[in-house]
Design a protein around this motif. Sequence first.
Motif, PDB file in Angstrom:
ATOM      1  N   ALA A  44       0.849  -1.193   0.000  1.00  0.00           N
ATOM      2  CA  ALA A  44       0.000   0.000   0.000  1.00  0.00           C
ATOM      3  C   ALA A  44       0.886   1.244   0.000  1.00  0.00           C
ATOM      4  CB  ALA A  44      -0.904   0.003   1.236  1.00  0.00           C
ATOM      5  N   ILE A  45       0.392   2.326  -0.587  1.00  0.00           N
ATOM      6  CA  ILE A  45       1.188   3.545  -0.633  1.00  0.00           C
ATOM      7  C   ILE A  45       1.427   4.072   0.777  1.00  0.00           C
ATOM      8  CG2 ILE A  45       0.386   4.179  -2.937  1.00  0.00           C
ATOM      9  CD1 ILE A  45      -1.471   6.227  -1.634  1.00  0.00           C
ATOM     10  N   ASN A  46       2.582   4.692   0.960  1.00  0.00           N
ATOM     11  CA  ASN A  46       2.949   5.250   2.259  1.00  0.00           C
ATOM     12  C   ASN A  46       2.249   6.596   2.407  1.00  0.00           C
ATOM     13  OD1 ASN A  46       4.139   5.578   4.699  1.00  0.00           O
ATOM     14  ND2 ASN A  46       6.206   5.942   3.933  1.00  0.00           N
ATOM     15  N   ALA A  47       1.001   6.538   2.831  1.00  0.00           N
ATOM     16  CA  ALA A  47       0.153   7.734   2.844  1.00  0.00           C
ATOM     17  C   ALA A  47      -0.860   7.612   3.970  1.00  0.00           C
ATOM     18  CB  ALA A  47      -0.562   7.880   1.502  1.00  0.00           C
ATOM     19  N   HIS A  48      -1.539   8.713   4.272  1.00  0.00           N
ATOM     20  CA  HIS A  48      -2.601   8.718   5.266  1.00  0.00           C
ATOM     21  C   HIS A  48      -3.942   8.951   4.581  1.00  0.00           C
ATOM     22  CE1 HIS A  48       0.646   9.025   8.187  1.00  0.00           C
ATOM     23  NE2 HIS A  48      -0.243   8.825   9.144  1.00  0.00           N
ATOM     24  N   VAL A  49      -4.918   8.106   4.905  1.00  0.00           N
ATOM     25  CA  VAL A  49      -6.267   8.251   4.372  1.00  0.00           C
ATOM     26  C   VAL A  49      -7.021   9.245   5.272  1.00  0.00           C
ATOM     27  CG1 VAL A  49      -8.403   7.065   3.771  1.00  0.00           C
ATOM     28  CG2 VAL A  49      -6.201   5.867   3.578  1.00  0.00           C
ATOM     29  N   PRO A  50      -7.496  10.383   4.722  1.00  0.00           N
ATOM     30  CA  PRO A  50      -8.180  11.392   5.537  1.00  0.00           C
ATOM     31  C   PRO A  50      -9.694  11.383   5.316  1.00  0.00           C
ATOM     32  CG  PRO A  50      -7.246  12.405   3.556  1.00  0.00           C
ATOM     33  CD  PRO A  50      -7.160  10.910   3.376  1.00  0.00           C
ATOM     34  N   ILE A  51     -10.459  11.176   6.376  1.00  0.00           N
ATOM     35  CA  ILE A  51     -11.921  11.148   6.279  1.00  0.00           C
ATOM     36  C   ILE A  51     -12.511  12.111   7.303  1.00  0.00           C
ATOM     37  CG2 ILE A  51     -13.987   9.728   6.595  1.00  0.00           C
ATOM     38  CD1 ILE A  51     -12.417   7.348   5.575  1.00  0.00           C
ATOM     39  N   VAL A  52     -13.500  12.896   6.871  1.00  0.00           N
ATOM     40  CA  VAL A  52     -14.149  13.856   7.771  1.00  0.00           C
ATOM     41  C   VAL A  52     -15.659  13.711   7.663  1.00  0.00           C
ATOM     42  CG1 VAL A  52     -14.049  15.700   6.033  1.00  0.00           C
ATOM     43  CG2 VAL A  52     -14.326  16.282   8.460  1.00  0.00           C
ATOM     44  N   HIS A 174      -2.242   4.326   5.582  1.00  0.00           N
ATOM     45  CA  HIS A 174      -2.720   3.303   4.649  1.00  0.00           C
ATOM     46  C   HIS A 174      -1.995   1.982   4.869  1.00  0.00           C
ATOM     47  CE1 HIS A 174      -5.005   1.900   1.344  1.00  0.00           C
ATOM     48  NE2 HIS A 174      -5.024   3.002   0.637  1.00  0.00           N
ATOM     49  N   LYS A 175      -0.885   2.011   5.571  1.00  0.00           N
ATOM     50  CA  LYS A 175      -0.132   0.787   5.834  1.00  0.00           C
ATOM     51  C   LYS A 175      -0.872  -0.155   6.783  1.00  0.00           C
ATOM     52  CE  LYS A 175       3.573   1.512   3.345  1.00  0.00           C
ATOM     53  NZ  LYS A 175       3.909   0.611   2.218  1.00  0.00           N
ATOM     54  N   VAL A 176      -1.803   0.359   7.578  1.00  0.00           N
ATOM     55  CA  VAL A 176      -2.503  -0.508   8.531  1.00  0.00           C
ATOM     56  C   VAL A 176      -3.960  -0.719   8.177  1.00  0.00           C
ATOM     57  CG1 VAL A 176      -0.955   0.062  10.435  1.00  0.00           C
ATOM     58  CG2 VAL A 176      -3.031   1.405  10.103  1.00  0.00           C
ATOM     59  N   GLY A 177      -4.472  -0.037   7.166  1.00  0.00           N
ATOM     60  CA  GLY A 177      -5.866  -0.256   6.826  1.00  0.00           C
ATOM     61  C   GLY A 177      -6.300   0.470   5.583  1.00  0.00           C
ATOM     62  N   ASP A 178      -7.316  -0.094   4.921  1.00  0.00           N
ATOM     63  CA  ASP A 178      -7.909   0.545   3.747  1.00  0.00           C
ATOM     64  C   ASP A 178      -9.119   1.375   4.168  1.00  0.00           C
ATOM     65  OD1 ASP A 178      -9.801  -1.392   4.314  1.00  0.00           O
ATOM     66  OD2 ASP A 178      -9.284  -2.674   2.618  1.00  0.00           O
ATOM     67  N   GLY A 179      -9.843   1.897   3.188  1.00  0.00           N
ATOM     68  CA  GLY A 179     -10.970   2.771   3.490  1.00  0.00           C
ATOM     69  C   GLY A 179     -12.048   2.092   4.312  1.00  0.00           C
ATOM     70  N   ARG A 180     -12.337   0.826   4.017  1.00  0.00           N
ATOM     71  CA  ARG A 180     -13.392   0.154   4.770  1.00  0.00           C
ATOM     72  C   ARG A 180     -12.960  -0.102   6.207  1.00  0.00           C
ATOM     73  NH1 ARG A 180     -17.143  -4.917   2.777  1.00  0.00           N
ATOM     74  NH2 ARG A 180     -18.511  -4.958   4.590  1.00  0.00           N
ATOM     75  N   SER A 181     -11.689  -0.498   6.413  1.00  0.00           N
ATOM     76  CA  SER A 181     -11.175  -0.659   7.771  1.00  0.00           C
ATOM     77  C   SER A 181     -11.360   0.624   8.562  1.00  0.00           C
ATOM     78  CB  SER A 181      -9.681  -1.010   7.753  1.00  0.00           C
ATOM     79  OG  SER A 181      -9.437  -2.257   7.183  1.00  0.00           O
ATOM     80  N   GLY A 221       5.183   5.755  -2.023  1.00  0.00           N
ATOM     81  CA  GLY A 221       4.377   6.854  -1.498  1.00  0.00           C
ATOM     82  C   GLY A 221       3.978   7.809  -2.602  1.00  0.00           C
ATOM     83  N   LYS A 222       3.013   8.659  -2.303  1.00  0.00           N
ATOM     84  CA  LYS A 222       2.566   9.649  -3.277  1.00  0.00           C
ATOM     85  C   LYS A 222       2.388  10.981  -2.586  1.00  0.00           C
ATOM     86  CE  LYS A 222       0.391   6.628  -6.657  1.00  0.00           C
ATOM     87  NZ  LYS A 222      -0.742   6.480  -7.578  1.00  0.00           N
ATOM     88  N   GLY A 311      -7.342  -4.179   7.863  1.00  0.00           N
ATOM     89  CA  GLY A 311      -6.145  -4.238   7.040  1.00  0.00           C
ATOM     90  C   GLY A 311      -6.440  -3.759   5.632  1.00  0.00           C
ATOM     91  N   ASN A 312      -5.459  -3.894   4.767  1.00  0.00           N
ATOM     92  CA  ASN A 312      -5.647  -3.589   3.350  1.00  0.00           C
ATOM     93  C   ASN A 312      -6.109  -4.866   2.664  1.00  0.00           C
ATOM     94  OD1 ASN A 312      -4.627  -0.716   2.660  1.00  0.00           O
ATOM     95  ND2 ASN A 312      -3.123  -1.504   4.117  1.00  0.00           N
ATOM     96  N   LEU A 313      -7.375  -4.928   2.387  1.00  0.00           N
ATOM     97  CA  LEU A 313      -7.975  -6.120   1.795  1.00  0.00           C
ATOM     98  C   LEU A 313      -8.621  -5.735   0.473  1.00  0.00           C
ATOM     99  CD1 LEU A 313      -9.428  -7.582   5.091  1.00  0.00           C
ATOM    100  CD2 LEU A 313      -7.437  -8.408   3.829  1.00  0.00           C
ATOM    101  N   CYS A 314      -7.810  -5.153  -0.396  1.00  0.00           N
ATOM    102  CA  CYS A 314      -8.283  -4.688  -1.699  1.00  0.00           C
ATOM    103  C   CYS A 314      -7.524  -5.365  -2.825  1.00  0.00           C
ATOM    104  CB  CYS A 314      -8.098  -3.168  -1.830  1.00  0.00           C
ATOM    105  SG  CYS A 314      -9.321  -2.201  -0.945  1.00  0.00           S
ATOM    106  N   LEU A 315      -8.241  -5.687  -3.874  1.00  0.00           N
ATOM    107  CA  LEU A 315      -7.652  -6.074  -5.145  1.00  0.00           C
ATOM    108  C   LEU A 315      -7.833  -4.903  -6.097  1.00  0.00           C
ATOM    109  CD1 LEU A 315      -9.177  -9.655  -5.285  1.00  0.00           C
ATOM    110  CD2 LEU A 315      -6.834  -9.054  -4.630  1.00  0.00           C
ATOM    111  N   ALA A 316      -7.090  -4.900  -7.185  1.00  0.00           N
ATOM    112  CA  ALA A 316      -7.155  -3.753  -8.088  1.00  0.00           C
ATOM    113  C   ALA A 316      -7.478  -4.195  -9.507  1.00  0.00           C
ATOM    114  CB  ALA A 316      -5.842  -2.981  -8.077  1.00  0.00           C
ATOM    115  N   ILE A 317      -8.572  -3.666 -10.025  1.00  0.00           N
ATOM    116  CA  ILE A 317      -8.841  -3.776 -11.456  1.00  0.00           C
ATOM    117  C   ILE A 317      -7.902  -2.801 -12.154  1.00  0.00           C
ATOM    118  CG2 ILE A 317     -10.530  -3.284 -13.264  1.00  0.00           C
ATOM    119  CD1 ILE A 317     -12.706  -4.103 -11.252  1.00  0.00           C
TER     120      ILE A 317
END
Length: 414
Positions: A44-52, A174-181, A221-222, A311-317
């Motif tokens: 997973a990219i070395n980034a932080h997922v931000p949700i508000v 993002h290293k410890v979880g995806d959006g659903r996590s 990372g991005k 966790g990161n439990l995503c596949l990518a199309i």
Amino acid sequence: MLSKLLRCGRRQLHTIVSREIIKPSSPTPSHFKTYNLSLFDQIAINAHVPIVAFYPNLDRSSHDKIKTLELKESLAKTLTQYYPFAGRLKKTDPTYVDCNDEGVEYIEARNNNSLSDFLQRSKHEDLDPLFPNDLMWCDPRIIRGDTEGVTCPLAVQVTQFACGGVAVASSLSHKVGDGRSFLNFIKHWATVTAKKDASPLNPQILHHQTIDCNLPEHLSGKSRVGCVTRSFLFSNEKLNDLKAKVTAMTTEAGQPIMNPTRVEALSWLLHNRATAAATENNSGTFMATGMRLPVDARDILAEKLMGTSMGNLCLAIEFATTNERDLEPHISIGEIRKQKVEFQSIQNLKTATEIVAQMSLETAFEKSKRIDTYYIYTSLCWFPAYDIDFGWGKPVKVTVGGTVKNTIVFDGIS
């Protein structure tokens, strides 16, 4: 704590009121002190997922201090079940989380606007001050070259508006979880706050074996540097017209796409226009581009995973659009559907991990070099975003802050 001026512009004053560390209310058991990152986590990219999430002030008699005290107490309780979030991991190339209960930073802030004015008048970048420590996708410390030491996976900022409305913003590595996590965690925290259930459904924390994985730089990372983010609203009428157009075009091509989803139709449209813009900037020479669409593995594998699996439990199309024909809806949407069916034939998470492990990162890198630009299309549509109720009712808006370059996020559609 002395207030710190963060932002003053377009009649907006945003100040930090306090900072503190919230630790889990009970210690993590010794046999859970090390949480190994899965292969999906490591790539997973070395980034932080931000949700508000934004909430109007429905209870005029509520006291702000009581409201924030409840949030802190419930956060401490919730962290006992999401204990990796309160640990520490290396800033770069982590393979595990040290679940040492050092806690997460909790920031309180104030905005002198009313919530309604803020949402009506602000542009997307005005969300930036709502997030803790500028953790929106990129980590500013890493951009500055500060890659030594460890960092906390999670940070929280709660902003009170002049009207009593509240914004609850969080950023998760993002290293410890995806959006659903992440959304599961926020919903869990909200449920504890509202005292609807003292012990809501526990997350399923999967303890993985560490896998050595040296990532090419392009996967590490991005950054948002040089990016401009904008929000657009598509009405139901226009979306239905678009879906009808997709069905008509694909039927005329002899490969009808029946009942296209809004995400499928919008992904096709936006990718078509993005590629056209890239081609125009390339002196009219067609620009080869690619589409990437994350898919939640929890619901798509033959053996379903629990919805609360962390966790990161995503596949990518992923597929390339290397000529104008590839941009036709029966090709691009057809490819999206084809790859989804292929994912459904994967037996379980172990098999999916083996498939990814066998894939050469060097081969993936060489493939990416043949494509000028990839566009990422991701959606919050099927996640429990609007069920996050801290006891104040459902949010009036849930969204992400910032975005990574060439990333399109759909929220509020299905």
